[in-house]
Write a protein that holds these residues in place. Structure first.
Motif, PDB file in Angstrom:
ATOM      1  N   HIS A 240      25.667  12.960 -27.870  1.00 34.03           N
ATOM      2  CA  HIS A 240      24.797  13.004 -26.684  1.00 34.03           C
ATOM      3  C   HIS A 240      24.540  14.424 -26.219  1.00 34.03           C
ATOM      4  O   HIS A 240      23.447  14.744 -25.753  1.00 34.03           O
ATOM      5  CB  HIS A 240      25.404  12.166 -25.560  1.00 34.03           C
ATOM      6  CG  HIS A 240      25.119  10.711 -25.735  1.00 34.03           C
ATOM      7  ND1 HIS A 240      25.167   9.808 -24.702  1.00 34.03           N
ATOM      8  CD2 HIS A 240      24.769  10.003 -26.837  1.00 34.03           C
ATOM      9  CE1 HIS A 240      24.862   8.601 -25.163  1.00 34.03           C
ATOM     10  NE2 HIS A 240      24.629   8.699 -26.446  1.00 34.03           N
ATOM     11  N   ASP A 241      25.552  15.268 -26.335  1.00 39.21           N
ATOM     12  CA  ASP A 241      25.348  16.677 -25.967  1.00 39.21           C
ATOM     13  C   ASP A 241      24.370  17.335 -26.940  1.00 39.21           C
ATOM     14  O   ASP A 241      23.494  18.100 -26.532  1.00 39.21           O
ATOM     15  CB  ASP A 241      26.685  17.423 -25.976  1.00 39.21           C
ATOM     16  CG  ASP A 241      27.580  17.010 -24.818  1.00 39.21           C
ATOM     17  OD1 ASP A 241      27.053  16.791 -23.715  1.00 39.21           O
ATOM     18  OD2 ASP A 241      28.795  16.897 -25.028  1.00 39.21           O
TER      19      ASP A 241
ATOM     20  N   GLN B  20      20.968  16.145 -26.219  1.00 39.14           N
ATOM     21  CA  GLN B  20      20.464  16.732 -24.973  1.00 39.14           C
ATOM     22  C   GLN B  20      19.949  18.144 -25.222  1.00 39.14           C
ATOM     23  O   GLN B  20      18.856  18.514 -24.770  1.00 39.14           O
ATOM     24  CB  GLN B  20      21.598  16.789 -23.942  1.00 39.14           C
ATOM     25  CG  GLN B  20      21.180  17.304 -22.575  1.00 39.14           C
ATOM     26  CD  GLN B  20      20.714  16.185 -21.677  1.00 39.14           C
ATOM     27  OE1 GLN B  20      21.447  15.239 -21.453  1.00 39.14           O
ATOM     28  NE2 GLN B  20      19.492  16.268 -21.196  1.00 39.14           N
TER      29      GLN B  20
ATOM     30  N   ASP C  80      16.133  19.438 -24.879  1.00 39.83           N
ATOM     31  CA  ASP C  80      15.712  20.584 -24.068  1.00 39.83           C
ATOM     32  C   ASP C  80      15.008  21.639 -24.908  1.00 39.83           C
ATOM     33  O   ASP C  80      14.309  22.504 -24.386  1.00 39.83           O
ATOM     34  CB  ASP C  80      16.932  21.218 -23.382  1.00 39.83           C
ATOM     35  CG  ASP C  80      17.533  20.295 -22.351  1.00 39.83           C
ATOM     36  OD1 ASP C  80      16.824  19.380 -21.896  1.00 39.83           O
ATOM     37  OD2 ASP C  80      18.716  20.467 -22.011  1.00 39.83           O
TER      38      ASP C  80
ATOM     39  N   SER D  18      17.450  26.332 -24.249  1.00 38.45           N
ATOM     40  CA  SER D  18      17.611  25.198 -23.354  1.00 38.45           C
ATOM     41  C   SER D  18      17.285  25.611 -21.930  1.00 38.45           C
ATOM     42  O   SER D  18      17.759  26.628 -21.454  1.00 38.45           O
ATOM     43  CB  SER D  18      19.056  24.696 -23.415  1.00 38.45           C
ATOM     44  OG  SER D  18      19.256  23.678 -22.464  1.00 38.45           O
TER      45      SER D  18
ATOM     46  N   SER E  40      17.551  23.310 -19.279  1.00 36.95           N
ATOM     47  CA  SER E  40      18.048  22.322 -18.320  1.00 36.95           C
ATOM     48  C   SER E  40      19.169  22.882 -17.471  1.00 36.95           C
ATOM     49  O   SER E  40      19.457  22.375 -16.402  1.00 36.95           O
ATOM     50  CB  SER E  40      18.562  21.093 -19.059  1.00 36.95           C
ATOM     51  OG  SER E  40      19.812  21.365 -19.645  1.00 36.95           O
TER      52      SER E  40
ATOM     53  N   LEU F 161      21.981  22.390 -17.875  1.00 34.58           N
ATOM     54  CA  LEU F 161      23.015  21.352 -17.793  1.00 34.58           C
ATOM     55  C   LEU F 161      24.376  21.929 -18.176  1.00 34.58           C
ATOM     56  O   LEU F 161      25.382  21.646 -17.552  1.00 34.58           O
ATOM     57  CB  LEU F 161      22.640  20.183 -18.713  1.00 34.58           C
ATOM     58  CG  LEU F 161      23.619  19.016 -18.779  1.00 34.58           C
ATOM     59  CD1 LEU F 161      23.767  18.364 -17.411  1.00 34.58           C
ATOM     60  CD2 LEU F 161      23.157  17.984 -19.799  1.00 34.58           C
TER      61      LEU F 161
ATOM     62  N   CYS G 216      31.657  12.760 -24.073  1.00 37.24           N
ATOM     63  CA  CYS G 216      30.762  13.917 -24.155  1.00 37.24           C
ATOM     64  C   CYS G 216      31.241  14.994 -23.180  1.00 37.24           C
ATOM     65  O   CYS G 216      32.149  14.767 -22.381  1.00 37.24           O
ATOM     66  CB  CYS G 216      29.333  13.495 -23.844  1.00 37.24           C
ATOM     67  SG  CYS G 216      29.094  12.978 -22.144  1.00 37.24           S
TER      68      CYS G 216
ATOM     69  N   HIS H 127      19.118  14.283 -15.035  1.00 32.98           N
ATOM     70  CA  HIS H 127      19.172  13.611 -16.346  1.00 32.98           C
ATOM     71  C   HIS H 127      19.733  12.200 -16.161  1.00 32.98           C
ATOM     72  O   HIS H 127      20.941  12.000 -16.266  1.00 32.98           O
ATOM     73  CB  HIS H 127      20.041  14.412 -17.321  1.00 32.98           C
ATOM     74  CG  HIS H 127      19.489  15.764 -17.632  1.00 32.98           C
ATOM     75  ND1 HIS H 127      18.489  15.962 -18.555  1.00 32.98           N
ATOM     76  CD2 HIS H 127      19.761  16.983 -17.109  1.00 32.98           C
ATOM     77  CE1 HIS H 127      18.179  17.258 -18.611  1.00 32.98           C
ATOM     78  NE2 HIS H 127      18.944  17.895 -17.744  1.00 32.98           N
TER      79      HIS H 127
ATOM     80  N   ARG I 238      22.552  10.625 -18.216  1.00 30.74           N
ATOM     81  CA  ARG I 238      23.900  11.199 -18.241  1.00 30.74           C
ATOM     82  C   ARG I 238      24.704  10.886 -16.976  1.00 30.74           C
ATOM     83  O   ARG I 238      25.851  11.282 -16.868  1.00 30.74           O
ATOM     84  CB  ARG I 238      23.840  12.721 -18.426  1.00 30.74           C
ATOM     85  CG  ARG I 238      22.982  13.198 -19.583  1.00 30.74           C
ATOM     86  CD  ARG I 238      23.442  12.637 -20.935  1.00 30.74           C
ATOM     87  NE  ARG I 238      24.744  13.111 -21.353  1.00 30.74           N
ATOM     88  CZ  ARG I 238      24.959  14.273 -21.995  1.00 30.74           C
ATOM     89  NH1 ARG I 238      23.936  15.054 -22.273  1.00 30.74           N
ATOM     90  NH2 ARG I 238      26.163  14.619 -22.362  1.00 30.74           N
TER      91      ARG I 238
END
Lengths: 427, 141
Positions: free
Chosen positions: A366-367, A370, A374, B2, B4, B6, B65, B118, B121
């Motif tokens: 999932h990481d 993600q 992005d 990236s 985000s 995050l 995760c 998100h 998540r």
């Protein structure tokens, strides 16, 4: 311009693409890649989940709503008659697409999942006896696992699983009683949505036929890159959804072999599928196939889009599609094999499916998905609705890259670049 | 690459060096509760022990995760030594905050802020919190 002319014109236009796939040219046929800020530079690699839609499919569906929308099989005025004709033409198109003997065997359903459930409930449940075996494979999607598990438990039958060998292929030799009189049904996928493994469904059908064992093939992942001919396969049932082959969601196909049609009871009851509605259901009589399996107002717009997608796929050519997605998958596979923390679960021999699945020792799927997301790379992470397979693999989730006609080498580079970046983030 | 945000440094720090995470059983804890999300494979256990109504010890174990592990790690740091009432109140605030509401949460949980954008998540963040609240409900504190 009548529908046949319209359809032929579009097919010819697509056929000009013939031969080797030019992905940039194909991509230009898909409005989403130019009409949306989110998708303009997107590497869409989640095609095993659902495909994008080409202009020709949208146009056909738009025509169905703008030009000839009215009830199907229910009206006596010219517009309704034309609508019914269009709907039945869509059925004819699907019939030729899968090489069916007759259009009575071609049934529109809500999805591949719906198709399988109708066979499990409407065909197998009534004939399944305690102690009999129903065989599925370790690589099934839940949609081709749970419906059979359900009818087995209701009947006292056994759900048996064809396991995989170390090459990620069906280990038929391990199960000597598959093709025996203890088997009531075999249901298997043509191509695994996780591994990409493509099974020799023709050989299985051939062996099963000798024992009169009915076989259902889930062709949802196979239909874009494999020409399907149900007569050559000799299958009893075949299903696939429209949305994975460039057509809309909400419609799927159920093929029932002619000699099985009278052995399947309708599961969906309602309008359009009954001849005589009696005081008791036992006295009620059903319409002829395929209509008795299509209760409710038929999905005209979906069927027309489905038929247009058949034109689109054939204009590109399934063999050309297979070559294109296979080459990109092989390139990706080769590049990914250099990462020591990365474990490829897709067999190298089956990359022509365009599916490459893997997991990473350090970075959760999932990481990774993600970070790829992005970075403009759309992929799938998780169990892919195939938990029995993931359990067998000993992992809770994988990351899946699934390639289609509009994908390019740039998309493959984008995956590798995003992976490099993710490894830096999680270093 | 990236955009985000995050994966902030603090979040990654908690993922790479999770606080109060153990490898073996949580056998020394009074209450142990499991939280799992089969959809993504996050599967953890949260254990804690109380003195009166104060959480004097809290640990977790499992796999997940980065968001799941980091959130569990931050949760243990933000709840250790706190009263059950306070922890329940923070858990409720977290639920609302992660859903996008404008509520206050302890500063040490703020590195999870980007997860609010998100939706897929959010379960990862709340998995440990749900297990903790379930455990506290069970022992009526």
């Amino acid at each position: 311009m009548n529908s046949a002319t319209l359809s032929k014109t579009r097919t010819d236009k697509q056929s000009n693409l013939g031969g080797r796939i030019n992905p940039e040219r194909v991509k230009a046929l898909f409005p989403i890649f130019r009409n949306n800020e989110l998708t303009r530079n997107l590497s869409y690699l989640d095609n095993a989940a659902t495909s994008q839609k080409p202009e020709v499919v949208m146009q056909a569906m738009d025509d169905a709503m703008r030009l000839f929308h009215s009830p199907v099989n229910r009206g006596f005025y010219p517009l309704a008659e034309q609508t019914t004709t269009r709907y039945e033409q869509a059925r004819e198109r699907l019939k030729s697409f899968i090489g069916a003997e007759t259009d009575t065997s071609v049934i529109f359903t809500a999805s591949a999942t719906d198709s399988i459930n109708q066979v499990a409930q409407g065909f197998l449940l009534a004939r399944l006896k305690p102690g009999q075996n129903v065989w599925v494979t370790r690589m099934e999607h839940h949609s081709n696992y749970l419906p059979w598990q359900d009818v087995c438990e209701k009947s006292g039958a056994n759900l048996r699983i064809i396991e995989l060998n170390s090459a990620g292929e069906l280990d038929l030799d391990r199960h000597l009683d598959i093709f025996s009189d203890t088997t009531a049904m075999i249901a298997l996928t043509q191509t695994s949505n996780v591994l990409g493994t493509t099974n020799d469904v023709g050989a299985i059908c051939k062996q099963a036929k000798q024992m009169h064992i009915p076989v259902l093939i889930d062709a949802a992942q196979a239909v874009v890159s494999n020409t399907i001919n149900v007569q050559q396969l000799g299958c009893d049932f075949l299903v696939f959804s429209a949305h994975k082959m460039f057509a809309p969601t909400g419609i799927g196909l159920l093929y029932i072999a002619p000699d099985r049609l009278d052995q399947v009871q309708p599961v969906r009851l309602g309008g359009g599928m009954v001849d005589f509605a009696a005081d008791h259901i036992a006295d009620t009589t059903w319409s002829e196939a395929p209509h008795r399996f299509e209760a409710g107002s038929p999905n005209l717009v979906g069927a027309v889009g489905f038929a247009a997608a058949c034109d689109f796929v054939e204009s590109l050519g399934q063999a050309n599609i297979k070559t294109h997605i296979g080459e990109l998958a092989s390139s990706l596979y080769q590049q990914l094999s250099h990462y020591p923390n990365l474990h490829l679960v897709s067999p190298a021999k089956h990359l022509s499916s365009g599916i490459v699945s893997f997991y990473h020792d350090v970075i959760h799927a999932h990481d990774l998905a993600q970070i790829m997301g992005d970075s403009g790379v759309a992929v799938r992470a998780g169990h892919h609705c195939a938990q029995p397979l993931l359990k067998h693999l000993g992992v809770s989730s994988t990351l899946r890259i699934s390639i289609s006609v509009y994908n390019t080498n740039d998309d493959i580079r984008a995956v590798v670049n995003a992976l490099e970046y993710a490894e830096k983030v999680f270093a | 690459m990236s955009d985000s945000q995050l994966y902030k440094a603090q979040l990654l720090d908690h993922f790479k060096k999770p606080r109060n995470k153990v490898v073996g059983e949580l056998s020394t804890m009074q209450i142990v509760k499991r939280g799992s999300n089969p959809r993504c494979g996050d599967d953890i256990e949260v254990g804690f022990s109380l003195t009166g109504n104060i959480i004097h010890s809290i640990q977790f174990r499992g796999r997940g995760c980065s968001v799941c592990i980091a959130s569990a790690s931050m949760m243990t740091e933000s709840t250790k030594g706190q009263s059950a009432e306070y922890v329940k109140s923070i858990a409720a605030q977290m639920q609302r905050w992660i859903a996008g509401e404008d509520v206050n949460i302890p500063d040490m949980l703020l590195p999870l802020e980007a997860v609010r954008r998100h939706p897929a998540r959010k379960k990862c963040v709340m998995l440990a919190w749900h297990a903790l609240v379930e455990g506290m409900d069970e022992c009526n504190v």
